[in-house]
Structure formats: structure tokens, C-alpha cells
Write a protein that holds these residues in place. Structure first.
Motif, PDB file in Angstrom:
ATOM      1  N   ILE A 193      -1.921 -32.645   3.242  1.00 38.85           N
ATOM      2  CA  ILE A 193      -2.456 -31.277   3.254  1.00 38.85           C
ATOM      3  C   ILE A 193      -1.982 -30.572   1.987  1.00 38.85           C
ATOM      4  N   HIS A 194      -2.870 -30.448   1.027  1.00 42.31           N
ATOM      5  CA  HIS A 194      -2.515 -29.854  -0.265  1.00 42.31           C
ATOM      6  C   HIS A 194      -3.101 -28.455  -0.455  1.00 42.31           C
ATOM      7  N   ASP A 195      -4.109 -28.119   0.341  1.00 40.68           N
ATOM      8  CA  ASP A 195      -4.724 -26.792   0.262  1.00 40.68           C
ATOM      9  C   ASP A 195      -3.923 -25.857   1.165  1.00 40.68           C
ATOM     10  N   VAL A 196      -2.853 -25.282   0.617  1.00 44.53           N
ATOM     11  CA  VAL A 196      -1.920 -24.478   1.410  1.00 44.53           C
ATOM     12  C   VAL A 196      -1.795 -23.088   0.794  1.00 44.53           C
ATOM     13  N   THR A 197      -1.972 -22.075   1.615  1.00 48.10           N
ATOM     14  CA  THR A 197      -1.823 -20.683   1.192  1.00 48.10           C
ATOM     15  C   THR A 197      -0.633 -20.060   1.919  1.00 48.10           C
ATOM     16  N   PHE A 198       0.303 -19.520   1.165  1.00 49.03           N
ATOM     17  CA  PHE A 198       1.450 -18.828   1.743  1.00 49.03           C
ATOM     18  C   PHE A 198       1.214 -17.325   1.681  1.00 49.03           C
ATOM     19  N   ILE A 199       1.474 -16.659   2.784  1.00 48.34           N
ATOM     20  CA  ILE A 199       1.398 -15.205   2.855  1.00 48.34           C
ATOM     21  C   ILE A 199       2.758 -14.710   3.329  1.00 48.34           C
ATOM     22  N   HIS A 200       3.494 -14.066   2.425  1.00 47.44           N
ATOM     23  CA  HIS A 200       4.852 -13.632   2.710  1.00 47.44           C
ATOM     24  C   HIS A 200       4.903 -12.138   2.995  1.00 47.44           C
ATOM     25  N   ALA A 201       5.557 -11.788   4.090  1.00 45.63           N
ATOM     26  CA  ALA A 201       5.948 -10.394   4.330  1.00 45.63           C
ATOM     27  C   ALA A 201       7.440 -10.341   4.042  1.00 45.63           C
ATOM     28  N   GLU A 202       7.821  -9.718   2.923  1.00 43.53           N
ATOM     29  CA  GLU A 202       9.211  -9.774   2.462  1.00 43.53           C
ATOM     30  C   GLU A 202       9.857  -8.393   2.434  1.00 43.53           C
ATOM     31  N   GLY A 203      11.183  -8.407   2.383  1.00 47.67           N
ATOM     32  CA  GLY A 203      11.944  -7.166   2.294  1.00 47.67           C
ATOM     33  C   GLY A 203      11.950  -6.363   3.576  1.00 47.67           C
ATOM     34  N   LEU A 204      11.750  -7.024   4.707  1.00 46.69           N
ATOM     35  CA  LEU A 204      11.555  -6.307   5.968  1.00 46.69           C
ATOM     36  C   LEU A 204      12.814  -5.623   6.476  1.00 46.69           C
ATOM     37  N   ASN A 205      13.976  -6.082   6.031  1.00 49.14           N
ATOM     38  CA  ASN A 205      15.235  -5.477   6.476  1.00 49.14           C
ATOM     39  C   ASN A 205      15.918  -4.674   5.369  1.00 49.14           C
ATOM     40  N   MET A 206      15.160  -4.290   4.346  1.00 50.07           N
ATOM     41  CA  MET A 206      15.732  -3.602   3.196  1.00 50.07           C
ATOM     42  C   MET A 206      15.386  -2.113   3.168  1.00 50.07           C
ATOM     43  N   GLY A 207      15.010  -1.586   4.313  1.00 52.70           N
ATOM     44  CA  GLY A 207      14.684  -0.175   4.384  1.00 52.70           C
ATOM     45  C   GLY A 207      13.209   0.056   4.627  1.00 52.70           C
ATOM     46  N   ALA A 208      12.877   1.283   5.031  1.00 51.52           N
ATOM     47  CA  ALA A 208      11.513   1.616   5.441  1.00 51.52           C
ATOM     48  C   ALA A 208      10.490   1.384   4.333  1.00 51.52           C
ATOM     49  N   GLU A 209      10.854   1.711   3.095  1.00 47.77           N
ATOM     50  CA  GLU A 209       9.903   1.559   1.991  1.00 47.77           C
ATOM     51  C   GLU A 209       9.558   0.095   1.755  1.00 47.77           C
ATOM     52  N   PHE A 210      10.583  -0.774   1.750  1.00 42.89           N
ATOM     53  CA  PHE A 210      10.334  -2.201   1.563  1.00 42.89           C
ATOM     54  C   PHE A 210       9.552  -2.771   2.740  1.00 42.89           C
ATOM     55  N   LEU A 211       9.886  -2.325   3.948  1.00 41.78           N
ATOM     56  CA  LEU A 211       9.191  -2.800   5.141  1.00 41.78           C
ATOM     57  C   LEU A 211       7.709  -2.474   5.065  1.00 41.78           C
ATOM     58  N   GLU A 212       7.410  -1.246   4.741  1.00 40.23           N
ATOM     59  CA  GLU A 212       6.016  -0.819   4.659  1.00 40.23           C
ATOM     60  C   GLU A 212       5.282  -1.582   3.562  1.00 40.23           C
ATOM     61  N   LYS A 213       5.933  -1.748   2.419  1.00 46.93           N
ATOM     62  CA  LYS A 213       5.311  -2.455   1.303  1.00 46.93           C
ATOM     63  C   LYS A 213       5.096  -3.926   1.637  1.00 46.93           C
ATOM     64  N   GLY A 214       6.098  -4.563   2.246  1.00 49.39           N
ATOM     65  CA  GLY A 214       5.988  -5.978   2.585  1.00 49.39           C
ATOM     66  C   GLY A 214       4.866  -6.250   3.564  1.00 49.39           C
ATOM     67  N   LEU A 215       4.765  -5.409   4.586  1.00 47.50           N
ATOM     68  CA  LEU A 215       3.700  -5.582   5.566  1.00 47.50           C
ATOM     69  C   LEU A 215       2.331  -5.314   4.959  1.00 47.50           C
ATOM     70  N   ALA A 216       2.239  -4.297   4.128  1.00 47.43           N
ATOM     71  CA  ALA A 216       0.965  -3.954   3.511  1.00 47.43           C
ATOM     72  C   ALA A 216       0.463  -5.082   2.618  1.00 47.43           C
ATOM     73  N   GLN A 217       1.365  -5.658   1.833  1.00 47.32           N
ATOM     74  CA  GLN A 217       0.971  -6.755   0.952  1.00 47.32           C
ATOM     75  C   GLN A 217       0.517  -7.968   1.746  1.00 47.32           C
TER      76      GLN A 217
END
Length: 199
Positions: A166-190
Motif C-alpha cells: 500500500i503506497h498510496d497513503v495520505t496522512f492527516i495530522h491534527a497537531e498541537g492539541l495539548n498546547m493551548g486553545a489556539e493550537f487546538l483550534e488551529k490543529g483541528l481546523a487544518q
């Protein structure tokens, strides 16, 4: 019609971001592809044991030589492998635990990465047998680890999936979730913006 296999691996039932992403993915995919079949295997609910002597023995022996415990272990592996073989699209929901994937997801991989079934050994090295499939990996991370040496999640999963073809792989990361409200909102939005493009 395509078959979509979704593997949930979060140990949390409530407040799990990876489960939120999975729900978003399924909703968007069903809206765009209403004829497709979606199967969800939840490793927190239907736990897969770690690779052990019973499963290894079951794999190594002909069916008529297996004891009852080995037969049960081999049958469990066959069920999980058959689900993967039947799928056209694989979705792995993988929160990051201690810089890597949950042990439940590792156990699932240990059951389905099988010589002669999902890959084979050749004179030039191992060859994956699951060509033509697509995979999406939805991750939830407390910090920001993409491209970092501390990320043992994406490189491992890319290698494991490529190993079975399986080489056709797409990663979708929600990052920075524990780094404060701004990072959480940005990570989820992205993450949700990327998800919206998938279906």
C-alpha cells in the motif's frame, strides 16, 4: 462500489480527537460515495491480543495439527486479514501515544502483516501483495511532531503499509492539541480542511 475498512485505535471513547476525525471522514465519504460499504473495527472495544506463542504456533502448523487455542488464534488472524484483503480503502485512526502508535494498532498490524498472505519473500526481497489499495491515516497529537525525529508514528506506518504493497497513503495530522486553545483550534481546523478534500 468500494469497500472502506476503518480501524479505530484510540483508548478513549469520549473526547477522542481521532474518533472525531473518523466520524467526519465517514460522514463526508458516505455523502460523496453513498454506494460504498464502510466497516468499522474498534480495537478499544474488540481488543486484539498481542502477538504470542499461540498465534505463531498456529501459523506454523497445518490446521489438523493445531490445538484448540492455536486454532482460535489463527482464526482471529484470518478474520482480520480477510477484512483487510476485501477492502479497497483503509482508514487508520491513530492517536499518538508516547511518540508512536497505540499498542492496539500494533497488535492489529502484527495479525495482518503475514508472509504468503499480505506479502511474500522473493529473491530480491519482500514484495507486498496488497497493491491497488489506498490508505488514509488520521492522527491526533498533543504536540507538533511532523518532520521531527520524535515522530515514530508516520515513518513506521508508511513503512508497514508499503511493506504489504500500500503506497498510496495520505496522512492527516491534527497537531498541537495539548498546547493551548489556539493550537487546538488551529490543529483541528487544518485536519478538517484536509479531510474535506478527501471524499
Amino acid at each position: 462500489m468500494s469497500r472502506v475498512l476503518v480501524i479505530e485505535s484510540s483508548a478513549r471513547k469520549e473526547g477522542s480527537v481521532s474518533r472525531q476525525l473518523t466520524a467526519d471522514f465517514i460522514g463526508q465519504w458516505q455523502a460523496a460515495n453513498p454506494q460504498d460499504q464502510i466497516q468499522v473495527r474498534d480495537l478499544a472495544v474488540e481488543q486484539v491480543p498481542h502477538l504470542d506463542i499461540d498465534l505463531l504456533s498456529g501459523w506454523m502448523k497445518p490446521a489438523d495439527q493445531q490445538n484448540e487455542v492455536e486454532k482460535a488464534a489463527a482464526a482471529r488472524s484470518n478474520l482480520l486479514t480477510d477484512e483487510l484483503l476485501a477492502a479497497d480503502v483503509l482508514v487508520l485512526a491513530a492517536p499518538m501515544y508516547n511518540f508512536a502508535i497505540p499498542s492496539t494498532l500494533k497488535s492489529w498490524l502484527d495479525h495482518v502483516l503475514r508472509a504468503g498472505v499480505t506479502f511474500k519473500y522473493t529473491e530480491t526481497g519482500p514484495q507486498g501483495l496488497l497493491t491497488g489499495k489506498r490508505a488514509y491515516v488520521l492522527t491526533a497529537r498533543g504536540g507538533v511532531y511532523s518532520g521531527s525525529a520524535m515522530d515514530h508514528q508516520e515513518p513506521y506506518l508508511r513503512q508497514a503499509l508499503a511493506f504489504v504493497g500500500i503506497h498510496d497513503v495520505t496522512f492527516i495530522h491534527a497537531e498541537g492539541l495539548n498546547m493551548g486553545a489556539e493550537f487546538l483550534e488551529k490543529g483541528l481546523a487544518q485536519a478538517r480542511e484536509q479531510l474535506a478534500k478527501v471524499a
